[in-house]
Design an enzyme around this catalytic site. Structure first.
Site, PDB file in Angstrom:
ATOM      1  N   SER A 205       0.841  -1.199   0.000  1.00 51.15           N
ATOM      2  CA  SER A 205       0.000   0.000   0.000  1.00 51.15           C
ATOM      3  C   SER A 205       0.880   1.254   0.000  1.00 51.15           C
ATOM      4  O   SER A 205       1.720   1.404  -0.881  1.00 51.15           O
ATOM      5  CB  SER A 205      -0.974  -0.060   1.185  1.00 51.15           C
ATOM      6  N   ASP A 427      -8.830  -3.533  -6.678  1.00 51.28           N
ATOM      7  CA  ASP A 427      -8.358  -3.082  -5.369  1.00 51.28           C
ATOM      8  C   ASP A 427      -9.084  -1.791  -5.020  1.00 51.28           C
ATOM      9  O   ASP A 427      -9.025  -0.818  -5.769  1.00 51.28           O
ATOM     10  CB  ASP A 427      -6.849  -2.844  -5.429  1.00 51.28           C
ATOM     11  N   HIS A 456      -7.441  -5.566  -1.098  1.00 48.27           N
ATOM     12  CA  HIS A 456      -6.234  -4.770  -0.901  1.00 48.27           C
ATOM     13  C   HIS A 456      -5.165  -5.659  -0.278  1.00 48.27           C
ATOM     14  O   HIS A 456      -5.328  -6.143   0.837  1.00 48.27           O
ATOM     15  CB  HIS A 456      -6.551  -3.579   0.010  1.00 48.27           C
TER      16      HIS A 456
END
Length: 487
Positions: A205, A427, A456
């Protein structure tokens, strides 16, 4: 321009000299000890504290602490080096990530690496930062700036100014020195302290952007780089684009939930088709905008339309969350008792809000035009109704007390071909379209594995053997695929 070039060269020379002067004896000075016991902390995990400059432009000045952890390989003869886990957020802790990932990583990887975790500067055990926000300002639908039910943003503007002023008043000197560039410098300080010439790492991320910045600032110090669930690195927008991408990501991902719920209409009553489930969600959110339901334990203690939208966004991170979202919608539709809200502790929200705000505001400059944000919100609410205009709304950066000390990093292709990107196609937080921008920025340094999954987090996150084996193979052999790969 000439003076800047001279300063850059001098800075690079200083960094190279500092690296050259690190000896194994100095690395051994890191004092490892058992980590504090806690839920999920592996008994093998060790902890240490490093001192790094508060301001890298004044290396002889005040210092801050970085909390670092490790789980050493059980096969020293097979050891290649270290695998640093770069946490997301910004604002997520990472100190106990080795304890989590050692249960998931394949043995071939664990044999080759010491697994390293850390709390980024300002987070958790690493000289934490706080803006001292009022309880009401820690609402999840304020920390993500959802507009009013009618799309107005006057309250968002007032909140944004209030938060910026609180951070200036209560954040201390550290609030000015939290940025992705400084996180990259901290990562390099960890590398030096560990006595490693090169660093392998797995960024997830926001950790993909921090990892990409490190690979751009220190390309010769990278070994094997895995970037998982990738941020768009656009240097003109940085976090503004990450937030805007929620609109796209939620639209990409929501059909997975809608199809799942439609197949279970007998259980939840949300609709017998994906299109019907989408209509149900939008109609329920609009009804809760008009008439919220009491929800004790939430902040504020009501389920309104924006809190439903925020709950939905978070639920889309993993299929495992689908029953929670469907159950909440079913309860709201039938006026049954709502399930307990999952509200993070106030202390965690204080730390996360301060660190995330500082990173986003110190990385790139934002406009303070309320009219500009209002226009963006109005357009986005029409184009992407699931997120209600939140992703393009204003926040504290509009009124941040200091301008960025440095320009954003332009991620580029200079350096070794040692970067593997892995990305889910659907995502909600870091959409595929943004990941393609990261792939483009790295050029021939990188390959990308596209995984036909939603959620995610891609590596070891969704059972896709093709994607997992590709990443594991790269970490264990160093060989990138010949070309980008679809799994």
């Amino acid at each position: 321009m000439r003076n800047l070039a001279i300063l850059s060269a001098a800075g690079a020379a200083t960094a190279i000299l500092a690296t050259a002067l690190v000896t194994p004896a100095q690395a051994a000075a890191v004092s490892w000890s058992a980590c504090p016991a806690g839920p999920g902390v592996d008994a093998r995990q060790e902890c240490a504290t490093l001192k790094v400059p508060l301001d890298y432009q004044a290396p002889g000045g005040p210092t801050i602490s970085l909390a670092v952890s490790r789980i050493r390989t059980a096969k020293p003869a097979s050891r290649r080096g270290v695998l640093l886990i770069i946490p997301g957020g910004p604002g997520s802790p990472g100190l106990n990530r080795p304890s989590v990932q050692v249960k998931r990583l394949p043995q071939d990887v664990l044999d080759r690496y010491d697994i390293i975790g850390f709390d980024p500067r300002g987070v958790g055990q690493s000289s934490p930062v706080s803006c001292g926000l009022a309880t009401g300002d820690l609402s999840l639908t304020k920390l993500k700036p959802y507009p009013d039910a009618d799309g107005g943003i006057a309250e968002n503007a007032a909140w944004s100014r209030r938060i910026a002023e609180a951070c200036a008043r209560n954040g201390g000197p550290l609030i000015r020195h939290i940025s992705t560039r400084n996180e990259a410098r901290d990562i390099d300080a960890i590398r030096r302290a560990l006595g490693e010439k090169k660093l392998s790492y797995w960024g997830v991320s926001y950790g993909t952007y921090a990892g990409a910045v490190y690979a751009t600032m220190f390309p010769e110090r990278t070994d094997r780089v895995v970037l998982d669930s990738n941020d768009d690195p656009d240097p003109s927008r940085v976090a503004r684009q990450w937030l805007a991408n929620y609109s796209v990501g939620v639209e990409d991902r929501f059909p997975d939930f809608a199809a799942w719920a439609a197949a279970r209409d007998a259980d939840y009553g949300l609709g017998t088709s994906a299109a019907a489930v989408r209509r149900t969600f939008l109609e329920l959110a609009a009804e809760l905008d008009r008439k919220p339901l009491p929800w004790p334990g939430a902040n504020p203690e009501e389920l309104n339309g924006n809190l439903l939208r925020e709950t939905m966004l978070n639920a889309l991170y993993s299929d495992a969350n689908f029953p929670m979202l469907a159950g909440l919608m079913h309860a709201a539709l039938t006026t049954a008792e709502l399930p307990p809200p999952n509200t993070p502790p106030a202390a965690v929200l204080q730390n996360t809000a301060a660190h995330a705000g500082a990173t986003m505001c110190n990385d790139v400059e934002w406009t303070d035009s309320v009219a500009t944000f209002q226009r963006q919100v109005a357009r986005d609410r029409i184009a992407h109704p699931l997120t209600g205009g939140m992703p393009v709304n204003m926040g504290p950066c509009a009124y941040w007390p200091v301008k960025p000390a440095e320009p954003p990093v332009r991620v580029g292709s200079r350096g070794p071909a040692n970067v593997l990107l892995i990305q889910n196609l659907r995502d909600p937080a870091t959409p595929y379209s943004g990941a393609l921008k990261m792939r483009q920025a790295f050029g021939q340094r990188a390959r990308m594995v596209s995984v036909d999954s939603g959620g995610h987090g891609a590596y070891l996150a969704n059972g896709n053997a093709c994607g997992d084996q590709t990443v594991t193979g790269f970490l264990t052999t160093g060989r990138l695929p010949n070309r980008d790969k679809a799994c």
